[in-house]
Write a protein that holds these residues in place. Structure first.
Motif, PDB file in Angstrom:
ATOM      1  N   SER A  15       0.820  -1.211   0.000  1.00  9.83           N
ATOM      2  CA  SER A  15       0.000   0.000   0.000  1.00  9.83           C
ATOM      3  C   SER A  15       0.855   1.263   0.000  1.00  9.83           C
ATOM      4  N   ILE A  16       0.339   2.272  -0.660  1.00 12.79           N
ATOM      5  CA  ILE A  16       0.858   3.637  -0.549  1.00 12.79           C
ATOM      6  C   ILE A  16      -0.160   4.414   0.264  1.00 12.79           C
ATOM      7  N   VAL A  17       0.247   4.852   1.449  1.00 12.13           N
ATOM      8  CA  VAL A  17      -0.672   5.464   2.405  1.00 12.13           C
ATOM      9  C   VAL A  17      -0.323   6.934   2.596  1.00 12.13           C
ATOM     10  N   GLY A  18      -1.350   7.781   2.533  1.00  5.89           N
ATOM     11  CA  GLY A  18      -1.161   9.206   2.773  1.00  5.89           C
ATOM     12  C   GLY A  18      -2.132   9.713   3.820  1.00  5.89           C
ATOM     13  N   ASN A  19      -1.677  10.623   4.673  1.00  8.39           N
ATOM     14  CA  ASN A  19      -2.499  11.209   5.729  1.00  8.39           C
ATOM     15  C   ASN A  19      -2.493  12.729   5.628  1.00  8.39           C
ATOM     16  N   ILE A  20      -3.625  13.344   5.918  1.00 10.16           N
ATOM     17  CA  ILE A  20      -3.698  14.799   6.061  1.00 10.16           C
ATOM     18  C   ILE A  20      -4.294  15.091   7.434  1.00 10.16           C
ATOM     19  N   THR A  21      -3.493  15.657   8.306  1.00 12.13           N
ATOM     20  CA  THR A  21      -3.915  15.977   9.671  1.00 12.13           C
ATOM     21  C   THR A  21      -4.169  17.481   9.773  1.00 12.13           C
ATOM     22  N   GLY A  22      -5.407  17.845  10.011  1.00  5.86           N
ATOM     23  CA  GLY A  22      -5.778  19.255  10.009  1.00  5.86           C
ATOM     24  C   GLY A  22      -5.695  19.912  11.380  1.00  5.86           C
ATOM     25  N   ILE A  56      -0.414  27.380   5.864  1.00  4.68           N
ATOM     26  CA  ILE A  56      -1.214  26.167   5.678  1.00  4.68           C
ATOM     27  C   ILE A  56      -2.031  25.880   6.931  1.00  4.68           C
ATOM     28  N   SER A  57      -2.928  24.872   6.822  1.00  6.91           N
ATOM     29  CA  SER A  57      -3.742  24.484   7.986  1.00  6.91           C
ATOM     30  C   SER A  57      -3.775  22.967   8.155  1.00  6.91           C
ATOM     31  N   PHE A  58      -2.790  22.266   7.609  1.00  7.61           N
ATOM     32  CA  PHE A  58      -2.748  20.817   7.752  1.00  7.61           C
ATOM     33  C   PHE A  58      -1.300  20.347   7.665  1.00  7.61           C
ATOM     34  N   GLY A  69      -4.032   9.351  23.686  1.00  7.69           N
ATOM     35  CA  GLY A  69      -5.427   9.712  23.498  1.00  7.69           C
ATOM     36  C   GLY A  69      -6.211   8.659  22.749  1.00  7.69           C
ATOM     37  N   ILE A  70      -7.524   8.773  22.842  1.00  7.86           N
ATOM     38  CA  ILE A  70      -8.438   7.832  22.174  1.00  7.86           C
ATOM     39  C   ILE A  70      -8.687   8.302  20.745  1.00  7.86           C
ATOM     40  N   THR A  71      -8.784   7.348  19.830  1.00 11.03           N
ATOM     41  CA  THR A  71      -9.100   7.642  18.443  1.00 11.03           C
ATOM     42  C   THR A  71     -10.248   6.743  17.974  1.00 11.03           C
ATOM     43  N   GLU A 112      -7.727  13.944  18.971  1.00  7.33           N
ATOM     44  CA  GLU A 112      -7.326  15.295  19.361  1.00  7.33           C
ATOM     45  C   GLU A 112      -6.906  16.090  18.128  1.00  7.33           C
ATOM     46  N   PHE A 113      -6.185  15.430  17.209  1.00 10.32           N
ATOM     47  CA  PHE A 113      -5.926  15.960  15.878  1.00 10.32           C
ATOM     48  C   PHE A 113      -6.508  14.958  14.888  1.00 10.32           C
ATOM     49  N   SER A 114      -7.587  15.320  14.217  1.00 13.73           N
ATOM     50  CA  SER A 114      -8.269  14.400  13.305  1.00 13.73           C
ATOM     51  C   SER A 114      -7.519  14.309  11.979  1.00 13.73           C
TER      52      SER A 114
END
Length: 336
Positions: free
Chosen positions: A70-77, A145-147, A299-301, A323-325
């Motif tokens: 897999s190629i996995v990407g995340n954007i945390t705002g 930026i915001s993420f 923290g809980i996710t 806490e950071f989605s």
């Protein structure tokens, strides 16, 4: 290449933010370290939550020999995280810092913030030398930026009796100024594989454990922000993800999954090298490897997502509330 750029962005965000703290050294080590703790904590916390994601896209463990790359990407705002963009600086808590406007307490930017134009003064005797300086406190990423994006390559292989092993990595980035690398390992166990009627059940239930480590170094000696040599920042982020996962598994093309988890992470940011702080007498105050900042996060996710299967090619997307989605997307290749 884009994965490398994403990870470079995350770590350089942490390291560039730390570099902005150079001016604080004129206020002495205690003040510089106190400010750095408050300034860096939100960006390292966001990084911990970001790299912790993406460990699964189904609760249905692969059979013996089944694999997926897999190629996995995340954007945390952090656009709406106003409580993470600023903190209250009370000069009573500092030894040598005062505000230029005469106030004693005011909001200042964290590494995620966008508050600029805050001027502070230092007029003090530090380590036997008189220091008199005025400078602007650093602002943060929200100016642009915001993420925070992150990404990596991940592989999963099915073993016997519902056990699946996972590994993730980022090919090492090594330039004249920056070195970055990521690795991780995980396990997934499908409890429904223990049941006699496993093949008839429409859902699967699994437990997932994943460890991720991200390390980088940034050499900024050539920026001449402050006199010295071998000036660099070393940043390390390590996380554990413990999750319970449930998913559908009998729908031919599209299936759904969700999980509830707990994140435990730690970041360490070291300001290393030699720094020469100018004084009134002209004799510099010299600091070697000034300080190290540590931030512990837990923290809980919870997340919900979907996976679309097209032969050996699959796409998954999920949204993780924490806490950071984080929004996670994966492109997956393999067979079961």
């Amino acid at each position: 290449m884009r994965i490398k750029l994403c990870m470079a962005f995350l770590l350089c965000s942490v390291m560039a933010s730390a570099q902005n703290l150079n001016d604080l050294l004129v206020a002495g080590l205690n003040d510089a370290e106190r400010f750095a703790n408050s300034y860096l904590a939100p960006v390292t916390e966001a990084g911990i939550y970001s790299v912790s994601n993406g460990w699964y896209n189904s609760a249905d463990a692969k059979p013996l020999g089944g694999f997926e790359v897999s190629i996995v990407g995340n954007i945390t705002g952090f656009k709406n995280k106003n409580d993470k963009k600023a903190f209250i600086l009370d000069t009573a808590d500092y030894e040598n810092l005062t505000f230029d406007d005469g106030s004693t307490s005011r909001q200042v930017s964290t590494a995620l913030g966008d508050i600029d134009g805050v001027i502070v003064n230092v007029n003090a005797n530090i380590e036997g030398q008189l220091v008199s300086e005025q400078f602007e406190l650093p602002t943060g990423l929200a100016d642009d930026i915001s993420f925070i994006p992150t990404g990596y390559i991940q592989a999963s292989v099915g073993l016997i009796k519902g056990l699946e092993v996972k590994a993730r990595f980022l090919p090492k980035i090594n330039t004249d100024d920056v070195q970055i690398g990521l690795f991780g390992a995980g396990l997934q166990y499908d409890f429904t594989k223990m049941l006699p009627a496993d093949k008839l059940l429409p859902v699967a239930i699994s437990a997932v454990i994943g460890y991720t480590n991200l390390n980088g170094e940034y050499d900024f000696t050539d920026t001449e922000a402050i006199a010295g040599e071998n000036q660099r920042i070393d940043a390390n982020i390590s996380t554990w993800n413990f999750s319970a996962v449930v998913s559908t598994r009998k729908i031919p093309v599209i299936n759904f999954y969700g999980g509830l988890g707990y994140i435990v992470g730690k970041s360490e940011t070291d300001l290393l090298g030699r720094y020469e702080v100018a004084t009134v007498s002209g004799i510099p105050i010299v600091y070697n490897d000034p300080f190290s900042i540590t931030n512990d996060v837990s923290g809980i996710t919870a997340n919900v997502g979907t996976k679309i299967k097209l032969s050996f090619f699959r796409i998954n997307v999920d949204y993780n509330i924490a806490e950071f989605s984080t929004l996670t997307a994966g492109i997956n290749f393999g067979f079961r």
